[in-house]
Design a protein around this motif. Structure first.
Motif, PDB file in Angstrom:
ATOM      1  N   GLY A 269     -49.173 -52.972  39.947  1.00  0.00           N
ATOM      2  CA  GLY A 269     -49.920 -53.170  38.976  1.00  0.00           C
ATOM      3  C   GLY A 269     -49.923 -51.820  38.010  1.00  0.00           C
ATOM      4  N   GLY A 270     -50.431 -52.233  36.682  1.00  0.00           N
ATOM      5  CA  GLY A 270     -49.925 -50.734  36.513  1.00  0.00           C
ATOM      6  C   GLY A 270     -50.776 -49.313  36.408  1.00  0.00           C
ATOM      7  N   THR A 271     -50.686 -48.767  37.821  1.00  0.00           N
ATOM      8  CA  THR A 271     -50.844 -47.450  37.396  1.00  0.00           C
ATOM      9  C   THR A 271     -50.289 -47.292  38.913  1.00  0.00           C
ATOM     10  OG1 THR A 271     -53.248 -47.697  38.463  1.00  0.00           O
ATOM     11  CG2 THR A 271     -53.263 -47.237  36.298  1.00  0.00           C
ATOM     12  N   ASP A 272     -49.691 -48.470  39.847  1.00  0.00           N
ATOM     13  CA  ASP A 272     -49.282 -48.735  41.497  1.00  0.00           C
ATOM     14  C   ASP A 272     -47.887 -47.801  40.614  1.00  0.00           C
ATOM     15  OD1 ASP A 272     -51.356 -49.789  42.735  1.00  0.00           O
ATOM     16  OD2 ASP A 272     -49.733 -51.907  41.959  1.00  0.00           O
ATOM     17  N   ALA A 273     -47.202 -47.451  42.565  1.00  0.00           N
ATOM     18  CA  ALA A 273     -45.779 -46.841  42.132  1.00  0.00           C
ATOM     19  C   ALA A 273     -45.003 -47.851  42.064  1.00  0.00           C
ATOM     20  CB  ALA A 273     -45.465 -45.983  44.079  1.00  0.00           C
ATOM     21  N   PRO A 274     -43.313 -46.988  41.259  1.00  0.00           N
ATOM     22  CA  PRO A 274     -43.416 -46.154  41.110  1.00  0.00           C
ATOM     23  C   PRO A 274     -44.075 -45.442  39.771  1.00  0.00           C
ATOM     24  CG  PRO A 274     -41.975 -47.992  40.551  1.00  0.00           C
ATOM     25  CD  PRO A 274     -42.628 -48.328  41.697  1.00  0.00           C
ATOM     26  N   ARG A 291     -52.601 -44.324  27.583  1.00  0.00           N
ATOM     27  CA  ARG A 291     -54.125 -43.865  27.682  1.00  0.00           C
ATOM     28  C   ARG A 291     -54.263 -45.643  28.083  1.00  0.00           C
ATOM     29  NH1 ARG A 291     -53.425 -44.635  23.008  1.00  0.00           N
ATOM     30  NH2 ARG A 291     -54.745 -42.418  22.116  1.00  0.00           N
ATOM     31  N   ALA A 292     -53.512 -47.238  28.404  1.00  0.00           N
ATOM     32  CA  ALA A 292     -54.215 -47.983  29.009  1.00  0.00           C
ATOM     33  C   ALA A 292     -54.093 -47.760  30.426  1.00  0.00           C
ATOM     34  CB  ALA A 292     -53.202 -49.488  28.373  1.00  0.00           C
ATOM     35  N   GLY A 293     -53.955 -46.738  31.018  1.00  0.00           N
ATOM     36  CA  GLY A 293     -52.792 -46.952  32.550  1.00  0.00           C
ATOM     37  C   GLY A 293     -51.319 -47.930  32.794  1.00  0.00           C
ATOM     38  N   GLN A 294     -50.517 -48.247  31.774  1.00  0.00           N
ATOM     39  CA  GLN A 294     -49.600 -49.641  32.125  1.00  0.00           C
ATOM     40  C   GLN A 294     -48.141 -49.260  31.966  1.00  0.00           C
ATOM     41  OE1 GLN A 294     -50.425 -53.272  32.383  1.00  0.00           O
ATOM     42  NE2 GLN A 294     -52.280 -52.186  32.953  1.00  0.00           N
TER      43      GLN A 294
END
Length: 366
Positions: A269-274, A291-294
């Motif tokens: 996902g957009g905020t997952d590691a790495p 801003r979009a968390g991507q």
């Protein structure tokens, strides 16, 4: 056997007790650095004195590659400042190659400008052209043209403009360390074409290891070829390091422009590691991702537009026979929490410290 197990347990417990305060101190130090550079920039700390506008100048900007958001942002600032001081500007694009920059430099000299701004490439790469410019008495100022800030006798630059690149790198590494709660597994991306890029990457590696984190891999890949290389490279690194890879540290946002699809294809996902963290420059696309968390949480941004104004001011000082200003422009750790101030709505770090009016005052244009 029980005695050995007891001794081993006691040693492990003692090591944990000793590491506790050290980890807490490292975490506190890292968070303090991040906080220092994540606050608003509202006070002008640049030059208060300088020469009036040297009138009627025509200058050339040699852009390393206008596809690079940092170089483009600085170029825009130069054009804005030149209009304010009353100069003509010609922009030549090196298009991301040594051959392109060599051709652009030759074209610049043929135009017989009053001054030249080297924008976003290593000055030593064009040593013969630098000698030609010096022999012709053409002042040279630069942005990110090497590891030395200010005058550089080796290259003949009147001033090389930058934030403190080592602080940029340190703050990016510190953010990753704090975000990983003291246990980051980092992949660092750099480009050995540029001395400043290697210096920045080395500083990030040094800082992560000093704090007790782990550098999984140090990747040297050309920034001009990120669109071709990064998709497959990202997939390969995921296969190699798996969940150990908690954070990416790159010397420029451009590396992250082309990682998203490969990360998404791997189920990220957009905020997952790495988690992606850039030590420069604060590109428009980086702001949009944050801003979009991507697929990017941080960029350590430079005030690109302000630096364009500074470059024009430094060149004006050279024309007037004065010394460089000595100004070190501010840096900014951009996160989702502060992305909406200091120029954030325009997807750039543009300090709200009145720098445009300050430079106009120096030049007698207000």
């Amino acid at each position: 056997m029980k005695r050995r197990t007891l001794i081993q347990s006691s040693v492990a417990a003692l090591a944990l007790m000793l590491a506790g305060p050290a980890l807490a101190d490292a975490m506190s130090d890292a968070k303090a650095v991040v906080e220092k550079y994540a606050t608003r920039v509202t006070t002008w700390d640049g030059p208060k004195t300088g020469p009036k506008a040297q009138e009627g100048k025509t200058i050339v900007v040699l852009a390393g590659d206008l596809k690079n958001g940092g170089i483009l942002g600085v170029t825009t600032g130069i054009e804005e400042a030149a209009a304010a001081i009353g100069w003509q500007v010609k922009v030549l694009d090196g298009a991301g190659s040594i051959g392109g920059r060599t051709a652009a430099f030759g074209q610049a000299m043929a135009l017989k400008p009053a001054g030249i701004i080297i924008n976003g490439f290593d000055a030593v790469e064009q040593a013969p052209a630098l000698e030609q410019a010096k022999s012709a008495g053409v002042p040279l100022v630069a942005w990110h043209a090497g590891p030395v800030i200010g005058p550089d006798e080796k290259t003949g630059l009147f001033a090389n403009v930058s934030t403190d690149a080592m602080e940029v790198s340190k703050s990016a590494a510190d953010w990753a360390y704090a975000d990983a709660k003291g246990k980051p597994g980092v992949v660092i991306f750099t480009d050995s074409t540029y001395a400043i890029a290697i210096a920045k990457a080395d500083k990030m590696k040094e800082e992560i290891e000093r704090l007790g984190g782990k550098v999984l891999e140090y990747v040297d890949t050309p920034i001009a070829e990120t669109s071709q290389r990064m998709p497959q490279l990202t997939t390969s690194l995921l296969q190699k390091h798996g969940d150990q890879w908690t954070h990416s540290l790159a010397i420029n946002d451009l590396y992250f422009d082309f990682m998203g699809p490969s990360l998404a294809a791997a189920g990220k996902g957009g905020t997952d590691a790495p988690i992606n963290v850039a030590a420069g420059d604060g590109s428009e696309s980086a702001y949009q991702r944050i801003r979009a968390g991507q697929f990017q949480k941080v960029t350590v941004a430079e005030p690109l537009n302000l630096q364009g104004w500074q470059l024009v001011d430094e060149l004006n000082r050279a024309f007037a026979g004065q010394q460089w200003s000595g100004y070190l422009s501010p840096l900014h750790v951009v996160t989702a929490d502060n992305v909406e101030f200091d120029g954030g709505p325009k997807n750039s770090f543009d300090p709200e410290n009145g720098y445009r009016d300050e430079y106009k005052k120096l030049w007698g244009k207000m």
